[in-house]
Design an enzyme around this catalytic site. Sequence first.
Site, PDB file in Angstrom:
ATOM      1  N   GLU A  50     -37.497  87.219 178.817  1.00  0.00           N
ATOM      2  CA  GLU A  50     -38.816  87.044 179.422  1.00  0.00           C
ATOM      3  C   GLU A  50     -38.958  88.051 180.557  1.00  0.00           C
ATOM      4  O   GLU A  50     -38.130  88.081 181.477  1.00  0.00           O
ATOM      5  CB  GLU A  50     -38.987  85.622 179.954  1.00  0.00           C
ATOM      6  N   ASP A  61     -45.072  82.005 191.554  1.00  0.00           N
ATOM      7  CA  ASP A  61     -43.704  82.424 191.843  1.00  0.00           C
ATOM      8  C   ASP A  61     -43.315  82.210 193.295  1.00  0.00           C
ATOM      9  O   ASP A  61     -44.119  82.380 194.215  1.00  0.00           O
ATOM     10  CB  ASP A  61     -43.521  83.905 191.482  1.00  0.00           C
ATOM     11  N   TYR A 175     -44.010  76.237 177.258  1.00  0.00           N
ATOM     12  CA  TYR A 175     -43.323  76.404 178.540  1.00  0.00           C
ATOM     13  C   TYR A 175     -43.568  75.144 179.369  1.00  0.00           C
ATOM     14  O   TYR A 175     -44.678  74.882 179.811  1.00  0.00           O
ATOM     15  CB  TYR A 175     -43.893  77.638 179.248  1.00  0.00           C
TER      16      TYR A 175
END
Length: 265
Positions: A50, A61, A175
């Site tokens: 990834e 993030d 995910y």
Amino acid sequence: MKTGKEQIETVFIANKNPLLVAFTVAGDPDYETSLNIIREMAASGADIIELGLPFSDPVADGPVIQCADIRAMDAGMNTDRLFDLVRDFRADNETPVVILTYANLLIRRGISRFYADAAAAGVNGVVIADVPFEESDPFTRAAKESGIAPIMMVSPTTTEERITEIVSKAAGFIYLVAVMGVTGARTGVEHSAIDLLKRVKAKTSVPVAPGFGISTPEQVQEWAKQGADAVIVGSAIVRRIEEHIGDPHAIITAVGEYIRNLKQA
């Protein structure tokens, strides 16, 4: 010839054990070292790579990946260079590659053009971290037209109704955001995330891969025990890059050893 989506599906079918999805920021700390990191991750046992496309406002993030984004952008990484990186990796490696990115970068390039260019470079799947399900149609449509898996995200706050809608569009794998908040290493495995895994798997045959907060072999083993089809590890890998900045050989050694330990788990 198989599409990118089909290549991801093949990897899941061919493996009885949960897969290891290894994340790094494309171009961190520089193009050549990043390419060697990706090659080392695949050689050390990562089943899927990834790659984060560096972005100036990566809202999903934490600080480790944010710093990696800055390093990569300072070294010249952008969308065109990302596709160059994938092509160079593809010259001698068939490990599936998934891109994690943000909507503005696709919109700026043109959504259809982004997916067409990604497919031509050898990308298998795309995750867009900041597109809600209700606004995902233009992206999932372009992905499917290019043979790329539109990888969808679910989290502990996703309602049952939205889970049902999300899994109806997902391909490649789903995910599963295993913790609330941004990316970054955590300790343990949250019960709410395990419950989410079981609820999602009850609704779909598409593989489910927890990510966010996974960093230890013990966590990998626990997710495998709970029935995860794959685990995604990112910040802990990027941390090892950060710890050895300035010494490419040490970076490659540290990342390879870490991946092998996770894969053994």
